[in-house]
Design a protein around this motif. Structure first.
Motif, PDB file in Angstrom:
ATOM      1  N   ARG A 262       0.854  -1.183   0.000  1.00  0.00           N
ATOM      2  CA  ARG A 262       0.000   0.000   0.000  1.00  0.00           C
ATOM      3  C   ARG A 262       0.893   1.237   0.000  1.00  0.00           C
ATOM      4  NH1 ARG A 262      -5.366   0.622   1.686  1.00  0.00           N
ATOM      5  NH2 ARG A 262      -5.310  -1.536   2.405  1.00  0.00           N
TER       6      ARG A 262
ATOM      7  N   ALA B  24       2.017   5.009   0.285  1.00  0.00           N
ATOM      8  CA  ALA B  24       1.559   6.107   1.145  1.00  0.00           C
ATOM      9  C   ALA B  24       0.928   7.212   0.304  1.00  0.00           C
ATOM     10  CB  ALA B  24       2.731   6.657   1.946  1.00  0.00           C
ATOM     11  N   ARG B  25      -0.131   7.768   0.799  1.00  0.00           N
ATOM     12  CA  ARG B  25      -0.815   8.850   0.103  1.00  0.00           C
ATOM     13  C   ARG B  25      -0.132  10.186   0.388  1.00  0.00           C
ATOM     14  NH1 ARG B  25      -5.750   7.348  -1.927  1.00  0.00           N
ATOM     15  NH2 ARG B  25      -6.561   5.323  -1.242  1.00  0.00           N
TER      16      ARG B  25
ATOM     17  N   SER C 121      -0.840  11.706   4.002  1.00  0.00           N
ATOM     18  CA  SER C 121      -0.091  11.120   5.115  1.00  0.00           C
ATOM     19  C   SER C 121       1.380  11.473   5.033  1.00  0.00           C
ATOM     20  CB  SER C 121      -0.279   9.608   5.120  1.00  0.00           C
ATOM     21  OG  SER C 121       0.140   9.040   3.888  1.00  0.00           O
ATOM     22  N   ARG C 122       1.932  11.524   3.834  1.00  0.00           N
ATOM     23  CA  ARG C 122       3.333  11.935   3.696  1.00  0.00           C
ATOM     24  C   ARG C 122       3.520  13.390   4.095  1.00  0.00           C
ATOM     25  NH1 ARG C 122       6.306   9.746  -1.629  1.00  0.00           N
ATOM     26  NH2 ARG C 122       7.990  10.653  -0.404  1.00  0.00           N
TER      27      ARG C 122
ATOM     28  N   ARG D  39      12.248   4.639   8.782  1.00  0.00           N
ATOM     29  CA  ARG D  39      11.240   5.419   9.499  1.00  0.00           C
ATOM     30  C   ARG D  39      11.904   6.560  10.250  1.00  0.00           C
ATOM     31  NH1 ARG D  39       8.293   0.659  12.740  1.00  0.00           N
ATOM     32  NH2 ARG D  39      10.485   0.129  12.994  1.00  0.00           N
TER      33      ARG D  39
ATOM     34  N   LYS E 164       7.405   9.744  10.255  1.00  0.00           N
ATOM     35  CA  LYS E 164       6.842   8.570   9.586  1.00  0.00           C
ATOM     36  C   LYS E 164       6.396   7.527  10.606  1.00  0.00           C
ATOM     37  CE  LYS E 164       9.409   8.944   5.232  1.00  0.00           C
ATOM     38  NZ  LYS E 164      10.080  10.218   5.528  1.00  0.00           N
TER      39      LYS E 164
ATOM     40  N   LEU F 161       4.273   5.260   8.374  1.00  0.00           N
ATOM     41  CA  LEU F 161       4.880   5.114   7.056  1.00  0.00           C
ATOM     42  C   LEU F 161       6.259   4.496   7.185  1.00  0.00           C
ATOM     43  CD1 LEU F 161       3.968   8.573   5.459  1.00  0.00           C
ATOM     44  CD2 LEU F 161       2.598   6.488   5.570  1.00  0.00           C
TER      45      LEU F 161
ATOM     46  N   VAL G 287       7.771   5.100  -0.557  1.00  0.00           N
ATOM     47  CA  VAL G 287       7.200   5.214   0.789  1.00  0.00           C
ATOM     48  C   VAL G 287       5.897   4.430   0.812  1.00  0.00           C
ATOM     49  CG1 VAL G 287       6.416   6.782   2.590  1.00  0.00           C
ATOM     50  CG2 VAL G 287       8.253   7.478   1.057  1.00  0.00           C
ATOM     51  N   ILE G 288       5.773   3.515   1.751  1.00  0.00           N
ATOM     52  CA  ILE G 288       4.588   2.666   1.845  1.00  0.00           C
ATOM     53  C   ILE G 288       3.858   2.936   3.146  1.00  0.00           C
ATOM     54  CG2 ILE G 288       5.622   0.864   0.435  1.00  0.00           C
ATOM     55  CD1 ILE G 288       6.100  -0.718   3.015  1.00  0.00           C
ATOM     56  N   GLN G 289       2.589   2.547   3.171  1.00  0.00           N
ATOM     57  CA  GLN G 289       1.767   2.650   4.372  1.00  0.00           C
ATOM     58  C   GLN G 289       1.975   1.380   5.184  1.00  0.00           C
ATOM     59  OE1 GLN G 289      -0.426   5.422   4.898  1.00  0.00           O
ATOM     60  NE2 GLN G 289      -0.602   4.663   6.984  1.00  0.00           N
ATOM     61  N   GLU G 290       2.753   1.489   6.256  1.00  0.00           N
ATOM     62  CA  GLU G 290       3.073   0.314   7.061  1.00  0.00           C
ATOM     63  C   GLU G 290       1.944  -0.042   8.009  1.00  0.00           C
ATOM     64  OE1 GLU G 290       6.888  -1.177   9.665  1.00  0.00           O
ATOM     65  OE2 GLU G 290       6.143   0.845   9.963  1.00  0.00           O
TER      66      GLU G 290
END
Length: 327
Positions: A15, A17-18, A21-22, A82, A86, A91, A147-150
């Motif tokens: 997923r 990151a949007r 959120s970033r 991170r 983040k 993130l 960058v991903i949504q963790e």
């Protein structure tokens, strides 16, 4: 969602990151950086009492570079992608192949970020993120990172994927699942979550392979005639039930230490239970329940009509309607 391909040619669905959120993570990091920078510059200004002005100017330049570049570089290297911002938003920065970020990549991102955010006021980062399919800024493009949504939503991680069929409940209470690793359990859960997206031949072949891996570390073996996906679902459901019970017992013990009363949780019967435990209730005979999987979502292929399910125990048991092929 984006698909990353690892060096072993394994496709990973991550997923991305949007932008919102970033942006929140960036604002938190900038706030912390400004606080650290003000403190460091105040300490540097104190050196004018014992050194000349050239030393103060040199130390000021070094302090600015260390905070603006060293802060993200150090945190992303030591914490595997991170920063504090983040971490608060959930993130993580990973390499394009899904692996952890390296120091070289973190340094490139830090140097590019200094130009993007502090010299050009974030305009290049914003434009690149809007037009890039994975939301990358220039630092990510140069460093080969994403960058991903963790931190996933609760419904995405803890949805009702694995359910214990009633006919296997007694057998499930005798399972020894301590050797089942988290990696194999996650692989099995991903297979169940994507069960309706797979074609029948791929689904059966992949399910049989995962079931063999699970059966190699879980005992006793399943009853005869149980299909692989049903066996995997029963094992994961029993594993989750025991983990929930352990967490409930730990919470109850903590409440007792604090002097609070807590109703005891229903205790399962693990494989290593003490002698004298009550036996599992006998299940009523009859055909097994339909597969414990949710109905295909909108737009997903609809496989497994009753005549095509195979010679397993659910042939002729599946209800018509939503189990039919889609248009």
């Amino acid at each position: 969602m984006t698909r990353l391909v690892t060096g072993e040619a394994v496709a990973l669905d991550l997923r991305v990151a949007r932008l919102g959120s970033r942006g929140c993570a960036l604002l938190l990091d900038l706030f912390l950086q400004m606080m650290i920078l003000n403190l460091v510059l105040y300490l540097v200004a104190m050196t004018t009492l014992i050194a000349d002005e050239a030393w103060s100017v040199g130390l000021s330049i070094l302090a600015v570079a260390a905070v603006l570049v060293g802060y993200p570089c150090a945190f992303e290297t030591l914490s595997r992608g991170r920063t504090l911002g983040k971490l608060a938003v959930g993130l993580r920065v990973v390499a394009d192949d899904g692996g952890p970020i390296r120091f070289r990549q973190a340094l490139v991102r830090g140097l590019a970020g200094m130009v993007e955010f502090f010299m050009l006021y974030g305009a290049p980062a914003l434009l690149t993120s809007l037009f890039n399919r994975q939301g990358k800024r220039l630092g990510d493009v140069f460093a080969g990172t994403v960058v991903i949504q963790e931190r996933m939503p609760h419904s995405a991680l803890h949805g009702p994927v694995a359910v214990m069929p009633p006919q296997l409940a007694g057998w499930g209470r005798t399972l020894e699942v301590s050797m089942l690793s988290d990696e194999l359990a996650m692989t099995a859960r991903q297979y169940l979550s994507r069960f309706w997206e797979l074609r029948p031949e791929v689904r059966d072949r992949l399910g049989a392979r995962i079931a063999r891996q699970v059966q190699a570390v879980v005992s006793p073996p399943p009853p005869p005639g149980v299909r692989p996906e049903v066996y995997i679902s029963a094992v994961l459901a029993e594993r989750r039930r025991r983990e929930e019970w352990r967490l409930a017992q730990r919470y109850a013990a903590r409440m007792r230490r604090l002097g609070r009363t807590w109703p005891p949780a229903a205790q399962p019967l693990p494989a290593m239970a003490v002698a004298g435990a009550p036996p599992a209730p006998a299940m009523a005979p009859g055909p097994p329940a339909p597969p414990p999987f949710s109905d295909p979502g909108p737009g997903q292929p609809r496989f497994l009509p009753p005549p095509d399910y195979g010679a397993g125990p659910y042939q002729g048991v599946l209800p018509p309607g939503p189990w039919r092929h889609g248009p």
